[in-house]
Design a protein around this motif. Structure first.
Motif, mmCIF file in Angstrom:
data_model
loop_
_atom_site.group_PDB
_atom_site.id
_atom_site.type_symbol
_atom_site.label_atom_id
_atom_site.label_comp_id
_atom_site.label_asym_id
_atom_site.label_seq_id
_atom_site.Cartn_x
_atom_site.Cartn_y
_atom_site.Cartn_z
ATOM 1 N N LYS A 17 -18.503 15.596 39.616
ATOM 2 C CA LYS A 17 -18.320 16.676 38.739
ATOM 3 C C LYS A 17 -18.258 16.287 37.481
ATOM 4 O O LYS A 17 -18.862 17.140 36.666
ATOM 5 C CB LYS A 17 -17.271 17.373 39.441
ATOM 6 N N THR A 23 -16.323 21.789 35.547
ATOM 7 C CA THR A 23 -14.803 21.784 35.738
ATOM 8 C C THR A 23 -14.529 23.320 36.132
ATOM 9 O O THR A 23 -15.122 24.056 36.319
ATOM 10 C CB THR A 23 -14.175 22.108 34.143
ATOM 11 N N GLY A 24 -13.416 23.339 36.952
ATOM 12 C CA GLY A 24 -12.820 24.577 37.797
ATOM 13 C C GLY A 24 -13.418 24.709 38.826
ATOM 14 O O GLY A 24 -13.915 23.874 39.503
ATOM 15 N N TYR A 25 -13.490 26.134 39.146
ATOM 16 C CA TYR A 25 -14.449 26.360 40.259
ATOM 17 C C TYR A 25 -15.293 27.467 39.954
ATOM 18 O O TYR A 25 -15.936 28.036 40.989
ATOM 19 C CB TYR A 25 -13.305 27.143 41.255
ATOM 20 N N ASP A 26 -15.845 27.515 38.695
ATOM 21 C CA ASP A 26 -16.796 28.457 38.275
ATOM 22 C C ASP A 26 -18.333 27.940 38.252
ATOM 23 O O ASP A 26 -19.147 28.792 37.882
ATOM 24 C CB ASP A 26 -16.497 28.999 36.774
ATOM 25 N N ARG A 30 -21.363 33.133 42.295
ATOM 26 C CA ARG A 30 -20.958 34.056 43.004
ATOM 27 C C ARG A 30 -22.215 34.746 43.734
ATOM 28 O O ARG A 30 -22.964 35.004 43.132
ATOM 29 C CB ARG A 30 -20.081 34.926 42.415
ATOM 30 N N GLY A 57 -12.391 34.725 46.096
ATOM 31 C CA GLY A 57 -13.567 34.654 44.986
ATOM 32 C C GLY A 57 -14.675 35.764 45.810
ATOM 33 O O GLY A 57 -15.643 35.772 45.375
#
Length: 67
Positions: A17, A23-26, A30, A57
């Protein structure tokens, strides 16, 4: 078959990653839910009613263009 313990897998995933600049979960797009069947909507609504941890989410509302 290669066996990797969870801590090692987690380390490898974090490195991948970082190399990709994620970074993060974005970083995962979606699901808009535009093509959800009524049955799937009913399942998701029931999970929401039960305060299920599996709905992280998940947007249960139809996109504005579908209303």
């Amino acid at each position: 078959m290669q066996v990797v313990d969870f801590e090692e897998y987690e380390r490898q995933l974090a490195e991948r990653k970082a190399a990709l600049g994620l970074t993060g979960y974005d970083f995962v797009p979606r699901n808009s839910g535009r093509r959800r069947t009524p049955e799937k909507r009913a399942i998701l609504a029931e999970l929401k009613r039960m305060n299920s941890p599996f709905l992280v989410g998940v947007d249960l509302d139809l996109p504005a263009s579908e209303d």
